[in-house]
Motif scaffolding. Structure first.
Motif, PDB file in Angstrom:
ATOM      1  N   PHE A  79       2.689  -1.111  16.590  1.00 24.53           N
ATOM      2  CA  PHE A  79       3.469   0.038  16.121  1.00 24.53           C
ATOM      3  C   PHE A  79       4.687   0.364  16.978  1.00 24.53           C
ATOM      4  O   PHE A  79       5.346   1.366  16.753  1.00 24.53           O
ATOM      5  N   VAL A  80       5.006  -0.498  17.944  1.00 22.89           N
ATOM      6  CA  VAL A  80       6.022  -0.138  18.934  1.00 22.89           C
ATOM      7  C   VAL A  80       7.438  -0.070  18.365  1.00 22.89           C
ATOM      8  O   VAL A  80       8.334   0.483  19.019  1.00 22.89           O
ATOM      9  N   GLU A  81       7.688  -0.609  17.173  1.00 22.30           N
ATOM     10  CA  GLU A  81       9.033  -0.527  16.596  1.00 22.30           C
ATOM     11  C   GLU A  81       9.317   0.837  15.967  1.00 22.30           C
ATOM     12  O   GLU A  81      10.447   1.112  15.569  1.00 22.30           O
ATOM     13  N   SER A 162      -5.316  -0.330   6.086  1.00 14.26           N
ATOM     14  CA  SER A 162      -6.056  -0.178   7.344  1.00 14.26           C
ATOM     15  C   SER A 162      -5.398   0.822   8.283  1.00 14.26           C
ATOM     16  O   SER A 162      -5.955   1.113   9.349  1.00 14.26           O
ATOM     17  N   HIS A 163      -4.234   1.363   7.896  1.00 15.38           N
ATOM     18  CA  HIS A 163      -3.560   2.282   8.819  1.00 15.38           C
ATOM     19  C   HIS A 163      -2.756   3.315   8.039  1.00 15.38           C
ATOM     20  O   HIS A 163      -1.927   2.955   7.183  1.00 15.38           O
ATOM     21  N   LEU A 199       3.944  -4.296  12.775  1.00 14.41           N
ATOM     22  CA  LEU A 199       4.676  -3.761  11.640  1.00 14.41           C
ATOM     23  C   LEU A 199       6.132  -3.508  12.022  1.00 14.41           C
ATOM     24  O   LEU A 199       6.452  -3.295  13.191  1.00 14.41           O
ATOM     25  N   THR A 200       7.006  -3.545  11.011  1.00 13.74           N
ATOM     26  CA  THR A 200       8.417  -3.272  11.255  1.00 13.74           C
ATOM     27  C   THR A 200       8.975  -2.344  10.181  1.00 13.74           C
ATOM     28  O   THR A 200       8.691  -2.538   8.995  1.00 13.74           O
ATOM     29  N   PRO A 207       7.173 -10.377   6.766  1.00 15.29           N
ATOM     30  CA  PRO A 207       5.925 -10.205   6.000  1.00 15.29           C
ATOM     31  C   PRO A 207       5.190  -8.927   6.380  1.00 15.29           C
ATOM     32  O   PRO A 207       4.287  -8.498   5.682  1.00 15.29           O
ATOM     33  N   ASN A 208       5.605  -8.294   7.497  1.00 14.90           N
ATOM     34  CA  ASN A 208       4.962  -7.065   7.966  1.00 14.90           C
ATOM     35  C   ASN A 208       5.875  -5.855   7.820  1.00 14.90           C
ATOM     36  O   ASN A 208       5.733  -4.882   8.548  1.00 14.90           O
ATOM     37  N   TYR A 209       6.780  -5.904   6.857  1.00 11.90           N
ATOM     38  CA  TYR A 209       7.695  -4.774   6.639  1.00 11.90           C
ATOM     39  C   TYR A 209       6.939  -3.599   6.008  1.00 11.90           C
ATOM     40  O   TYR A 209       6.217  -3.752   5.026  1.00 11.90           O
ATOM     41  N   SER A 210       7.120  -2.413   6.621  1.00 12.97           N
ATOM     42  CA  SER A 210       6.597  -1.170   6.058  1.00 12.97           C
ATOM     43  C   SER A 210       7.570  -0.068   6.424  1.00 12.97           C
ATOM     44  O   SER A 210       7.647   0.339   7.586  1.00 12.97           O
ATOM     45  N   ARG A 211       8.311   0.401   5.457  1.00 10.45           N
ATOM     46  CA  ARG A 211       9.342   1.406   5.712  1.00 10.45           C
ATOM     47  C   ARG A 211       8.759   2.653   6.352  1.00 10.45           C
ATOM     48  O   ARG A 211       9.300   3.215   7.300  1.00 10.45           O
TER      49      ARG A 211
END
Length: 258
Positions: A79-81, A162-163, A199-200, A207-211
């Motif tokens: 989650f650091v981004e 999951s989050h 995530l990004t 493939p892990n993009y989540s706005r």
């Protein structure tokens, strides 16, 4: 929290009162829950801490335990981004948990429950506790119990998650509805991996993009689902502490939390 519940938290007590309760053989709880970890647009960054302390308080009431201050920094690399999210290295986090647990046991506590709300924290905590006697230290994995898993499978409508998802948002609607903003809840796209990596919020080609930062569909959350999940988790915790403490200190069952 009520005054009765607050009385279990060592940070609100004097040292001599803590000493008397340790001498009386009371167990200890060490909650682990992030206070700086993104949870989508609709939940606060301290969502994990709120859950950790809610469950610690209710468990402490059942078994008359002392609750140590929550470990609010941990190993949360996914989650650091997202602004405000903090993560320690696995090695640093492991060392911190190990030293805190050792200090609690050195104070005379005979049984310590480490109540863990994380996923990426599970392995480091296991390693941190590996050197202690299993009879003295128990790792309570909050969302790994059989009743929780069964209930989650029965009520979940989302296709992935999951989050900050349907389940976690439902839990928050049940235990702290005033902190949830359902109008800002936003479902994430289905990622290419069943368990997402880092995530990004910015790289649309990832493939892990989540706005929003969620992984799942929090728009499906309800307080009724949350109440069912809370009850399942409390029952799982009750079973684990009963096994650890023995029949003489068996927690008394309670009704479904409201």
């Amino acid at each position: 929290m009520s005054a009765e519940i607050i009385s279990h938290f060592v940070e609100r007590l004097t040292w001599d009162e803590v000493a008397r309760r340790i001498a009386a053989g009371r167990p200890a709880i060490l909650p682990i829950g992030a206070a700086a970890k993104q949870h989508g647009f609709h939940l606060p960054l301290n969502t994990d801490r709120l859950q950790a302390e809610w469950f610690a308080a209710h468990l402490a009431e059942r078994i008359d335990a002392l609750v140590w201050p929550t470990v609010t920094y941990g190993h949360y690399p996914a989650f650091v981004e997202y602004a405000g999210s903090a993560s320690l290295s696995a090695a640093t986090f492991k060392a911190m948990v190990n030293e805190i647990a050792a200090g609690i046991l050195d104070s005379g506590i005979s049984t310590l429950f480490v109540l863990n709300t994380g996923v990426s924290t599970l392995a480091p905590v296991e390693r941190a506790l590996a050197g202690f006697e299993p009879a003295k230290v128990r790792h309570l994995r909050l969302y790994q119990g059989p009743r929780f898993r069964r209930t989650a499978e029965q009520i979940s409508e989302q296709r992935h998650g999951s989050h900050a998802d349907e389940l976690e948002t439902s839990l928050m609607l049940a235990l702290a509805p005033e902190l949830v903003d359902p109008e800002r809840a936003e479902a994430s796209p289905a990622l290419q991996h069943e368990v997402p990596g880092r995530l990004t919020p910015s790289d649309r080609n990832s493939p892990n993009y989540s706005r929003s930062g969620s992984y799942g569909d929090p728009t499906l959350a309800t307080s009724a689902k949350g109440a069912a999940l809370l009850a399942a988790i409390l029952d799982d915790l009750n079973e684990q502490v009963t096994a650890a403490l023995g029949e003489n200190d068996r927690p008394q069952p309670r009704g479904t939390p409201r």
